[in-house]
Motif scaffolding. Structure first.
Motif: not given
Length: 326
Positions: A278, A282-283, A286-287, A300, A312, A315-316, A320, A322
């Motif tokens: 991941y 992007t968020f 990942c969703c 996050v 959204h 970037s992860i 981080d 989750l």
């Protein structure tokens, strides 16, 4: 040497001593009856079998002495052996009842690992315990106001005592505990309740610094002191209550927040380190991927900052965490 053996024998538990004496009586009379009537009792084992059956008053009648000496031996065995057998089983029953009472009264230390220690009995801890035992999760409840275990479940071990006393905490096998939850005593003044909670926290961290501690604090001023004392997480229950009240004042009376919280009781919010797959995504991406696994990504945690429903497009990053619902 005989004196040492005798002293060691006296130091044994009463139940073990009675058992040893009873076995000695069975062996003695079993060998004696075999020597007195070898035709009726052809082997030593037959004699011991007869001695046990006679002393326990079962009396099958498969072996019966016929001589005068044999019958006198039987009379002595009945008078002597029955007393020891009765004493043994009476002591055994009393020990079992005593241990069960001690367990219910919170006098028996807990032995195990991976358990959760909850300090303080109140409506909040009661509700929490009822939820946890459904998974199931082994719980050690510590409280000094209760006389017996309030929860009749094999997953709840009760320890009677004050949470800020070393002896009480040691009984919970704190070094092997997964987490500790310290609840506030609503029966005391808020400041006094927080002081007691922080004192309990200091006691626990002094005995086992690595165990994770969650502390309920009532006054905002004592949050920093709880963190200084080593709290891994502080719950400001009064602040949470005020959030509910504000939401109710500004809502249409539909109880939306209460309904959401009720749903949270049935689901678990968790945080976990981001997988390498991941990193850099992007968020929003990942969703979508986590939804396919049955997880709802809601935010996050980045360092000390928690981002709920961020853009959204962000970037992860590698470090981080989750935040997901399952």
């Amino acid at each position: 040497m005989p004196n040492r053996v005798y002293i060691s024998f006296l130091r044994m538990p009463l139940l073990i001593r009675i058992l040893f004496i009873a076995i000695l009586v069975f062996l003695t009379f079993g060998v004696s009856i075999h020597l007195l009537e070898p035709q009726t009792f052809p082997t030593v084992f037959d004699g011991i079998w007869w001695a046990i059956i006679t002393a326990s008053t079962v009396g099958y009648g498969d072996y019966v002495p016929h001589s005068i000496l044999g019958r006198i031996t039987a009379l002595i065995l009945i008078l002597l052996g029955v007393g020891f057998v009765s004493s043994y089983f009476g002591t055994l029953a009393a020990a079992a009842v005593t241990k069960q009472d001690a367990l219910s009264e919170g006098k028996i230390p807990f032995k195990g690992n991976g358990h959760i220690v909850i300090i303080g009995w109140n409506e909040r801890s009661k509700e929490l315990i009822n939820k946890l035992i459904q998974f199931p999760q082994m719980i050690v409840l510590i409280d000094d106001t209760l006389e017996t275990n309030p929860v009749h479940s094999r997953y709840v071990h009760f320890i009677q005592g004050k949470g800020h006393v070393d002896e009480t905490i040691i009984k919970s096998d704190i070094e092997k505990a997964e987490k500790v939850l310290i609840t506030a005593d609503r029966g005391s003044e808020e400041l006094q309740a927080d002081m007691n909670s922080i004192l309990t926290l200091l006691t626990i961290k002094g005995l086992c610094s690595q165990v994770k501690c969650i502390v309920e604090i009532l006054t905002a001023e004592q949050v920093i002191n709880a963190l200084r004392a080593g709290a891994d997480e502080v719950i400001q229950s009064n602040k949470l209550t005020s959030v509910f009240m504000i939401n109710s004042l500004h809502s249409n009376g539909d109880g939306l927040l209460s309904n959401v919280v009720h749903q949270l009781q049935e689901r678990r919010l968790s945080s976990h380190p981001v997988d390498e797959a991941y990193i850099g995504k992007t968020f929003g991406e990942c969703c979508e991927e986590l939804l396919l696994k049955g997880l709802l990504l809601i935010g996050v945690k980045r360092g000390e900052e928690t981002l709920l429903n961020p853009s959204h497009s962000i970037s992860i990053e590698k470090n981080d965490e989750l935040l997901t619902f399952k």
